[in-house]
Design an enzyme around this catalytic site. Structure first.
Site, mmCIF file in Angstrom:
data_model
loop_
_atom_site.group_PDB
_atom_site.id
_atom_site.type_symbol
_atom_site.label_atom_id
_atom_site.label_comp_id
_atom_site.label_asym_id
_atom_site.label_seq_id
_atom_site.Cartn_x
_atom_site.Cartn_y
_atom_site.Cartn_z
ATOM 1 N N ASP A 198 0.329 21.829 17.079
ATOM 2 C CA ASP A 198 0.737 22.560 15.882
ATOM 3 C C ASP A 198 2.253 22.708 15.977
ATOM 4 O O ASP A 198 2.750 23.586 16.675
ATOM 5 C CB ASP A 198 0.045 23.924 15.849
ATOM 6 C CG ASP A 198 0.443 24.758 14.650
ATOM 7 O OD1 ASP A 198 0.840 24.187 13.613
ATOM 8 O OD2 ASP A 198 0.358 26.003 14.748
ATOM 9 N N GLU B 223 -0.686 18.263 13.408
ATOM 10 C CA GLU B 223 -0.731 18.781 12.043
ATOM 11 C C GLU B 223 0.397 18.146 11.233
ATOM 12 O O GLU B 223 1.527 18.029 11.700
ATOM 13 C CB GLU B 223 -0.596 20.304 12.030
ATOM 14 C CG GLU B 223 -0.773 20.870 10.647
ATOM 15 C CD GLU B 223 -0.865 22.383 10.616
ATOM 16 O OE1 GLU B 223 -0.952 22.914 9.504
ATOM 17 O OE2 GLU B 223 -0.849 23.023 11.687
ATOM 18 N N ASP C 211 -0.868 30.042 17.484
ATOM 19 C CA ASP C 211 -0.420 28.643 17.459
ATOM 20 C C ASP C 211 -1.272 27.775 18.383
ATOM 21 O O ASP C 211 -1.538 26.612 18.084
ATOM 22 C CB ASP C 211 1.055 28.539 17.873
ATOM 23 C CG ASP C 211 1.957 29.347 16.970
ATOM 24 O OD1 ASP C 211 2.172 28.931 15.826
ATOM 25 O OD2 ASP C 211 2.434 30.411 17.411
#
Length: 154
Positions: A7, A67, A139
């Site tokens: 991420d 991502e 996260d």
């Protein structure tokens, strides 16, 4: 298969490592790469690359799931995209195959619909990885969701 989920961010890069051998997914590691706000953007990128190299060497992932972002409007978002570029470059240097997923696809893969709330995705991560406690910080949990999506969408 060992999958590294990422991420991306400038201040914090979430990471999660899962193993899918034996027909089950299990978490091996998760956490964040943290950069200091007082550092220059360039120095922060160096920290991200260096820490990510250490993770790759330690876990030897066979796949990385990252991502993906679509909208770049603010200066903060541009910094995140630059950090994501450092992540992609580091993965390429280690010849780790990469798959990318936008947030809606991650939510769809884990919670069953693309507009799922964060807690619904977290619940799915915990269920899929058989965790009793939620992974922290957020996260890291997000990175595990990305890794699981990489496994489900392979």
């Amino acid at each position: 298969m060992r999958i590294l989920g990422i991420d991306p961010g400038l201040a914090r890069v979430g990471y999660g490592v899962i193993d899918t051998s034996g027909g089950q997914q299990r978490m091996l590691d998760c956490g964040i790469i943290r950069t200091e706000p007082g550092y220059s953007e360039g120095d922060r990128m160096v920290v991200i690359a260096s820490d990510l190299r250490q993770l790759i060497r330690a876990w030897r992932p066979e796949l990385a799931a990252v991502e993906k972002f679509f909208f770049y409007r603010s200066s903060t978002t541009i910094s995140v995209v630059q950090a994501r570029g450092v992540v992609m470059m580091t993965l390429a240097r280690f010849k780790v195959p990469v798959v990318e997923f936008p947030p809606m696809q991650i939510k769809l893969a884990l919670a069953g619909f693309g507009h799922a709330e964060k807690d619904e995705v977290l619940e799915a991560v915990m269920r899929e990885l058989n965790l009793t406690d939620p992974p922290r910080p957020d996260d890291a949990a997000d990175a595990l969701a990305v890794a699981l999506t990489g496994w489900f969408q392979r």
